[in-house]
Write a protein that holds these residues in place. Structure first.
Motif, PDB file in Angstrom:
ATOM      1  N   MET A  33       0.811  -1.222   0.000  1.00  0.00           N
ATOM      2  CA  MET A  33       0.000   0.000   0.000  1.00  0.00           C
ATOM      3  C   MET A  33       0.842   1.268   0.000  1.00  0.00           C
ATOM      4  SD  MET A  33      -3.324  -0.835   2.398  1.00  0.00           S
ATOM      5  CE  MET A  33      -2.411  -0.496   3.863  1.00  0.00           C
ATOM      6  N   LYS A  34       1.962   1.248   0.698  1.00  0.00           N
ATOM      7  CA  LYS A  34       2.747   2.468   0.876  1.00  0.00           C
ATOM      8  C   LYS A  34       3.836   2.671  -0.165  1.00  0.00           C
ATOM      9  CE  LYS A  34       2.316   4.996   3.764  1.00  0.00           C
ATOM     10  NZ  LYS A  34       1.539   6.213   3.874  1.00  0.00           N
ATOM     11  N   GLY A  37       7.286   3.657  -5.581  1.00  0.00           N
ATOM     12  CA  GLY A  37       8.482   3.722  -6.403  1.00  0.00           C
ATOM     13  C   GLY A  37       9.771   3.820  -5.614  1.00  0.00           C
ATOM     14  N   LYS A  38       9.667   3.799  -4.308  1.00  0.00           N
ATOM     15  CA  LYS A  38      10.869   3.832  -3.477  1.00  0.00           C
ATOM     16  C   LYS A  38      10.651   2.896  -2.289  1.00  0.00           C
ATOM     17  CE  LYS A  38       9.130   7.902  -1.174  1.00  0.00           C
ATOM     18  NZ  LYS A  38       9.233   9.277  -0.890  1.00  0.00           N
ATOM     19  N   PRO A  39      11.724   2.422  -1.688  1.00  0.00           N
ATOM     20  CA  PRO A  39      11.587   1.503  -0.555  1.00  0.00           C
ATOM     21  C   PRO A  39      10.841   2.136   0.622  1.00  0.00           C
ATOM     22  CG  PRO A  39      13.837   1.518  -1.379  1.00  0.00           C
ATOM     23  CD  PRO A  39      13.113   2.649  -2.056  1.00  0.00           C
ATOM     24  N   VAL A  40      10.105   1.310   1.333  1.00  0.00           N
ATOM     25  CA  VAL A  40       9.406   1.761   2.534  1.00  0.00           C
ATOM     26  C   VAL A  40      10.359   1.556   3.715  1.00  0.00           C
ATOM     27  CG1 VAL A  40       7.372   1.461   3.996  1.00  0.00           C
ATOM     28  CG2 VAL A  40       7.191   1.055   1.530  1.00  0.00           C
ATOM     29  N   PRO A  41      10.697   2.634   4.427  1.00  0.00           N
ATOM     30  CA  PRO A  41      11.647   2.515   5.538  1.00  0.00           C
ATOM     31  C   PRO A  41      11.120   1.611   6.656  1.00  0.00           C
ATOM     32  CG  PRO A  41      11.266   4.823   4.967  1.00  0.00           C
ATOM     33  CD  PRO A  41      10.252   4.007   4.223  1.00  0.00           C
ATOM     34  N   PRO A  42      12.001   0.800   7.233  1.00  0.00           N
ATOM     35  CA  PRO A  42      11.585  -0.076   8.328  1.00  0.00           C
ATOM     36  C   PRO A  42      10.939   0.688   9.485  1.00  0.00           C
ATOM     37  CG  PRO A  42      13.788  -0.658   7.602  1.00  0.00           C
ATOM     38  CD  PRO A  42      13.403   0.599   6.883  1.00  0.00           C
ATOM     39  N   GLU A  44       9.122   3.275   9.454  1.00  0.00           N
ATOM     40  CA  GLU A  44       7.733   3.618   9.121  1.00  0.00           C
ATOM     41  C   GLU A  44       6.816   2.411   9.312  1.00  0.00           C
ATOM     42  OE1 GLU A  44       5.108   4.688   5.176  1.00  0.00           O
ATOM     43  OE2 GLU A  44       7.161   5.444   5.253  1.00  0.00           O
ATOM     44  N   ILE A  45       7.285   1.258   8.872  1.00  0.00           N
ATOM     45  CA  ILE A  45       6.487   0.030   9.008  1.00  0.00           C
ATOM     46  C   ILE A  45       6.314  -0.317  10.487  1.00  0.00           C
ATOM     47  CG2 ILE A  45       6.367  -2.432   8.455  1.00  0.00           C
ATOM     48  CD1 ILE A  45       8.156  -1.752   5.976  1.00  0.00           C
ATOM     49  N   PRO A  73      19.173  -1.534   2.456  1.00  0.00           N
ATOM     50  CA  PRO A  73      19.407  -0.625   3.584  1.00  0.00           C
ATOM     51  C   PRO A  73      18.381   0.513   3.649  1.00  0.00           C
ATOM     52  CG  PRO A  73      21.472  -1.126   2.495  1.00  0.00           C
ATOM     53  CD  PRO A  73      20.376  -1.710   1.640  1.00  0.00           C
ATOM     54  N   ASP A  74      17.796   0.854   2.497  1.00  0.00           N
ATOM     55  CA  ASP A  74      16.810   1.941   2.464  1.00  0.00           C
ATOM     56  C   ASP A  74      15.416   1.499   2.879  1.00  0.00           C
ATOM     57  OD1 ASP A  74      18.748   3.710   1.550  1.00  0.00           O
ATOM     58  OD2 ASP A  74      18.345   3.200  -0.545  1.00  0.00           O
ATOM     59  N   GLY A  75      15.161   0.196   2.861  1.00  0.00           N
ATOM     60  CA  GLY A  75      13.838  -0.275   3.244  1.00  0.00           C
ATOM     61  C   GLY A  75      13.388  -1.482   2.448  1.00  0.00           C
TER      62      GLY A  75
END
Length: 108
Positions: A33-34, A37-42, A44-45, A73-75
């Motif tokens: 959902m989030k 186009g870019k990784p979701v940071p840990p 945030e999850i 490393p980015d998510g």
């Protein structure tokens, strides 16, 4: 990317997802959902799902083994092709089951 999709076994993925605690499915759902186009940071999850770093790491590792996400490393980034592959497999299996049931009903 097609190499990863080819390696994904939809039945194995479904079986593993069914065995996941709600946490693993929630992590995958949130990432899907989030992701924009870019990784979701840990972080945030973890905050959104109220889970510990170790629980997220465990769920992420399992989802990555299944080929459904990529960790960096980015998510976390979903493997959309693999997710679609699994969903299509489920839909095709359900269609076949419905057709088989319709045949049984027609025979009666």
């Amino acid at each position: 990317m097609s190499e990863v999709i080819d390696r994904v076994n939809p039945r194995a993925v479904l079986s593993a997802l069914m065995g996941f605690k709600e946490r693993g499915s929630s992590v995958l759902s949130y990432i899907l959902m989030k992701q924009e186009g870019k990784p979701v940071p840990p972080s945030e999850i973890q905050k959104a799902l109220n889970i510990s770093p170790s629980n997220l790491s465990h769920s992420g590792r399992n989802l990555e083994k299944l080929g459904l996400i990529k960790r960096s490393p980015d998510g976390y980034t979903p493997n959309i092709g693999a997710v679609i592959n699994v969903l299509l497999s489920v839909v095709m299996d359900l269609v076949k089951r419905v057709e088989d049931l319709e045949k049984v009903i027609e025979e009666k």
